[in-house]
Scaffold this active site. Structure first.
Site, PDB file in Angstrom:
ATOM      1  N   TYR A   1    -149.472 215.333  16.270  1.00 48.57           N
ATOM      2  CA  TYR A   1    -150.520 214.348  15.760  1.00 48.57           C
ATOM      3  C   TYR A   1    -149.840 212.946  16.022  1.00 48.57           C
ATOM      4  O   TYR A   1    -150.391 211.897  16.680  1.00 48.57           O
ATOM      5  CB  TYR A   1    -150.853 214.370  14.443  1.00 48.57           C
ATOM      6  CG  TYR A   1    -151.685 213.355  13.898  1.00 48.57           C
ATOM      7  CD1 TYR A   1    -153.145 213.001  14.183  1.00 48.57           C
ATOM      8  CD2 TYR A   1    -151.191 212.426  12.959  1.00 48.57           C
ATOM      9  CE1 TYR A   1    -153.774 212.054  13.830  1.00 48.57           C
ATOM     10  CE2 TYR A   1    -151.959 211.194  12.478  1.00 48.57           C
ATOM     11  CZ  TYR A   1    -153.285 211.097  12.938  1.00 48.57           C
ATOM     12  OH  TYR A   1    -154.048 210.068  12.461  1.00 48.57           O
TER      13      TYR A   1
ATOM     14  N   SER B   1    -153.200 204.879  14.034  1.00 56.16           N
ATOM     15  CA  SER B   1    -152.798 205.373  12.573  1.00 56.16           C
ATOM     16  C   SER B   1    -150.987 204.739  12.773  1.00 56.16           C
ATOM     17  O   SER B   1    -150.526 204.532  13.609  1.00 56.16           O
ATOM     18  CB  SER B   1    -152.533 206.642  12.613  1.00 56.16           C
ATOM     19  OG  SER B   1    -151.819 207.181  11.523  1.00 56.16           O
TER      20      SER B   1
END
Length: 243
Positions: A156, A143
């Site tokens: 995260y 990501s």
């Protein structure tokens, strides 16, 4: 004359295959003539993909990607059903939006185990075979959060930074064995994954971000490129999204 690889008959293992990017990637690869081994938690969704894509093209493993034995079973399924394994798409992941105190201890442990250890164990499962056959592809779906963490996603982002670091190191470690390691770093993607604390189904912003098919197309492009080439890292953003 195109120097792209023909993916027909190649065998690709995909983790986190029952939704979002993993499911779109399975569809795209079967469309290219590849055969896929799909790992996911939900057997009913795996069964749906078999029905959709065809038993001749799909093998499935239900289980937790953070379990080394499940990853070993994924590789064994590829070899037993299709006689080989050529590529791994390490896509399994979970996320949550919220501050450092927003999640429970167990939620944090589960996210870390799935996003990071799940990637480690899926790579460890395929590397011996790739070394033996002098080549293979590992595609890690990370990501943009792993490149610059934003607010309300610190834990995260930490797991995604770990993936980026892992993949970069693996590329240098495994290149001499003919193994290419690519990190795909998409920005926001409109999937079930995006729905969580602070994100709601039907939010207008979901209409202006990447789709799972956008990311799947990037994965297919990476796998199709000539073996002379490798893509270390690919950042994807929707045109409408700010950098």
């Amino acid at each position: 004359m195109s120097l792209d690889r023909d993916l027909s008959g190649t065998v690709v293992a995909i983790t986190g295959a029952t939704a979002g990017i993993g499911r779109a990637t399975a569809r795209a690869l079967v469309g290219e003539g590849a055969r896929v081994v799909l790992l996911g938690r939900r057997q009913e969704r795996l069964d749906e993909l078999v029905a959709e894509l065809g038993e001749e093209s799909v093998a499935t493993i239900a289980g937790d990607v953070a379990d080394p034995a499940v990853n070993a079973a994924m590789v064994a399924a590829a070899q037993e059903r299709f006689g080989r394994i050529d590529s791994l798409v390490a896509n399994a992941g979970i996320g949550a939006y919220g501050g450092i105190m927003s999640m429970t201890d167990d939620e944090i442990r589960t996210m870390d185990a799935t996003n990071f250890l799940g990637t480690v164990f899926s790579v460890r499962a395929v590397v011996p075979t790739f070394r033996e056959q002098s080549g293979g592809d590992v595609v890690v779906v990370s990501s943009v959060a792993g490149l610059r963490g934003g607010p309300w996603e610190a834990v995260y982002a930490g797991t995604k930074f770990a993936q980026v670091g892992l993949a970069g190191s693996l590329d240098r470690e495994l290149r001499e064995h003919g193994i290419r390691v690519t990190t795909i770093c998409p920005a926001a993607v409109s999937t079930e994954f995006a729905i969580g604390a602070g994100r709601n189904e039907g939010d207008e912003w979901l209409e202006h971000v990447l789709t799972p098919e956008d990311v799947a197309d990037a994965i297919v492009t990476v796998l199709r490129q000539s073996r002379r080439l490798r893509t270390n890292q690919w950042v994807l953003r929707a045109m409408a999204e700010e950098s």
